[in-house]
Motif scaffolding. Structure first.
Motif, short mmCIF file in Angstrom:
data_model
loop_
_atom_site.label_atom_id
_atom_site.label_comp_id
_atom_site.label_asym_id
_atom_site.label_seq_id
_atom_site.Cartn_x
_atom_site.Cartn_y
_atom_site.Cartn_z
N MET A 1 69.49 -34.02 -4.08
CA MET A 1 69.14 -32.65 -4.41
C MET A 1 68.48 -32.57 -5.79
N ILE A 2 69.01 -33.35 -6.75
CA ILE A 2 68.40 -33.36 -8.08
C ILE A 2 66.97 -33.85 -8.01
N SER A 3 66.73 -34.88 -7.20
CA SER A 3 65.37 -35.44 -7.11
C SER A 3 64.39 -34.41 -6.56
N ARG A 4 64.85 -33.48 -5.72
CA ARG A 4 63.96 -32.45 -5.20
C ARG A 4 63.40 -31.58 -6.33
N TYR A 5 64.23 -31.35 -7.36
CA TYR A 5 63.79 -30.50 -8.47
C TYR A 5 63.18 -31.29 -9.61
N MET A 6 63.22 -32.60 -9.53
CA MET A 6 62.57 -33.43 -10.55
C MET A 6 61.23 -33.96 -10.05
N SER A 7 60.77 -33.50 -8.90
CA SER A 7 59.50 -33.95 -8.35
C SER A 7 58.34 -33.30 -9.11
N SER A 8 57.16 -33.91 -8.98
CA SER A 8 55.97 -33.42 -9.68
C SER A 8 54.90 -33.05 -8.66
N PRO A 9 54.27 -31.88 -8.82
CA PRO A 9 53.18 -31.52 -7.92
C PRO A 9 51.96 -32.40 -8.19
N ILE A 10 51.13 -32.59 -7.18
CA ILE A 10 49.94 -33.43 -7.30
C ILE A 10 48.72 -32.55 -7.02
N TRP A 149 60.37 -23.97 -2.40
CA TRP A 149 59.83 -24.95 -1.47
C TRP A 149 60.48 -26.31 -1.65
N ASN A 150 61.11 -26.55 -2.81
CA ASN A 150 61.85 -27.81 -3.00
C ASN A 150 62.87 -28.04 -1.89
N LEU A 151 63.39 -26.96 -1.33
CA LEU A 151 64.48 -27.05 -0.35
C LEU A 151 63.99 -27.01 1.09
N TYR A 152 62.68 -27.06 1.30
CA TYR A 152 62.14 -26.91 2.65
C TYR A 152 62.72 -27.95 3.61
N ASP A 153 62.67 -29.24 3.23
CA ASP A 153 63.15 -30.28 4.15
C ASP A 153 64.64 -30.13 4.43
N PHE A 154 65.39 -29.71 3.40
CA PHE A 154 66.83 -29.46 3.59
C PHE A 154 67.06 -28.34 4.60
N LEU A 155 66.34 -27.23 4.46
CA LEU A 155 66.52 -26.10 5.35
C LEU A 155 66.08 -26.43 6.78
N GLU A 156 64.99 -27.17 6.90
CA GLU A 156 64.52 -27.58 8.21
C GLU A 156 65.57 -28.46 8.91
N ASP A 157 66.11 -29.43 8.16
CA ASP A 157 67.14 -30.31 8.72
C ASP A 157 68.40 -29.53 9.09
N PHE A 158 68.80 -28.61 8.22
CA PHE A 158 70.00 -27.80 8.45
C PHE A 158 69.88 -27.04 9.77
N CYS A 159 68.74 -26.39 10.00
CA CYS A 159 68.56 -25.62 11.24
C CYS A 159 68.56 -26.53 12.46
N GLU A 160 67.97 -27.70 12.32
CA GLU A 160 67.95 -28.63 13.44
C GLU A 160 69.36 -29.13 13.76
N VAL A 161 70.12 -29.52 12.73
CA VAL A 161 71.48 -30.03 12.92
C VAL A 161 72.37 -28.95 13.55
N ARG A 162 72.19 -27.71 13.13
CA ARG A 162 73.06 -26.62 13.58
C ARG A 162 72.53 -25.87 14.80
N ASN A 163 71.43 -26.37 15.38
CA ASN A 163 70.86 -25.78 16.59
C ASN A 163 70.45 -24.32 16.38
N ILE A 164 69.93 -24.03 15.19
CA ILE A 164 69.39 -22.71 14.87
C ILE A 164 67.89 -22.75 15.19
N PRO A 165 67.34 -21.74 15.85
CA PRO A 165 65.96 -21.82 16.33
C PRO A 165 64.96 -22.16 15.22
N LYS A 166 64.00 -22.98 15.59
CA LYS A 166 62.94 -23.37 14.65
C LYS A 166 62.04 -22.18 14.38
#
Length: 320
Positions: A1-10, A149-166
């Motif tokens: 989670m820390i690495s998500r907020y320490m990333s750099s835009p390109i 947007w740092n949390l996008y992949d986390f939220l996408e995975d969370f919905c998939e794991v919990r069977n919440i509609p895409k």
């Protein structure tokens, strides 16, 4: 989670996009974002998710391998849904303690997409809304959140794991510091108003169901949307996660919205929202009963998935 907020835009990187038979090249902005509108002469055969390919054309690092990925975009055809769903995320589908800084930070730093929990009955209810009352067409679901947007992949995975509609996520701008991690999901939340207005204008054939919580400003934002888009809001569900003082404000707003023939319900659990949705012809009786069953069954679960796993192991040992 820390690495998500320490990333750099390109910035200033060319990206090639291939969608159906159309191809174009865009350039990332200062935040690393890119955006492109596609215009088609003929309508698509069906609404839904469609494949798109992205390819990085510029060199970013030494000995760079080819960077090409496949993604998906949601495209909607008029007349192929009865309504759309616009939902908040934190403390609406995902238990976040968004108004309690220390509790929120503990969850962010010690849990992941597989160990964070949704509220009881959420998956069943959102799937019921996605299917609609007759299941002949699928209603789109959009997630509008104050998370970055740092949390996008986390939220996408969370919905998939919990069977919440895409569904597409509309989030806040990327943040790049640890301090921003601590204040994640903050701000005045009026960016959500602009994003919801954009959805209302883009999908102008659809009425919408709005879902949020009482912890922040969702009731105020949804009331403003109702005023600006009369007859486009079918129902508003506000999950009660705050103290009674805020409940009074939500109920006052709800009374005002009755003048627009829109019901805003302050609900204590997902079952209550599902029963109202069924009574108003938004979901089927079968799906409503399934939401009730899931809500009541999940209300007996431990406080975390880790607790569920430990309990399961204990039961296995006793059985052995």
């Amino acid at each position: 989670m820390i690495s998500r907020y320490m990333s750099s835009p390109i910035p200033d990187v060319r990206v090639e996009i291939l969608l159906f038979d159309q191809e174009c090249v865009v350039e990332t902005d200062s935040n690393g974002y890119f955006e492109k509108d596609f215009i088609f002469n003929e309508p698509l055969a069906v609404s839904g998710w469609h494949k798109v390919r992205y390819k990085v054309l510029d060199k970013i690092v030494e000995e760079q391998e080819e960077l090409e990925v496949e993604g998906e975009v949601y495209i909607h055809r008029n007349g192929e849904a009865r309504y759309g769903v616009i939902s908040d995320v934190d403390d609406t589908i995902l238990i976040s303690h968004a108004t309690k800084v220390l509790s929120k930070l503990r969850l962010i730093l010690t849990k992941n997409s597989k160990t964070r929990l949704p509220f009881t009955g959420v998956a069943a209810f959102y799937n019921a809304l996605h299917q609609g009352a007759d299941r002949s067409i699928q209603n789109p679901v959009f997630y509008v959140s104050s998370s970055e947007w740092n949390l996008y992949d986390f939220l996408e995975d969370f919905c998939e794991v919990r069977n919440i509609p895409k569904g597409p996520f509309l989030l806040q701008d990327l943040k790049t510091s640890l301090w921003k991690l601590i204040t994640s999901g903050g701000g005045n939340h009026y960016h959500k108003l602009e994003k919801i207005k954009h959805l209302m204008s883009t999908f102008d054939d659809l009425p919408f169901i709005l879902i949020g919580d009482s912890g922040q400003r969702d009731s105020l934002l949804y009331a403003e949307i109702t005023r600006q888009f009369p007859e486009r809001v079918k129902a508003i569900y506000i999950r009660d996660v705050s103290k009674s003082k805020k409940d009074e404000k939500v109920n006052a707003i709800a009374r005002e919205l009755l003048e627009h023939n829109v019901e805003m319900l302050l609900v204590t659990d997902t079952e209550e929202a599902a029963r109202h949705a069924y009574d108003n012809g938004l979901i089927s009786r079968e799906e409503m009963l399934y939401v009730v069953e899931e809500t009541r069954g999940q209300s007996q679960r431990p406080a975390s998935l880790v607790g569920q796993l430990v309990e399961s192991e204990d039961n296995n040992e006793k059985g052995g």
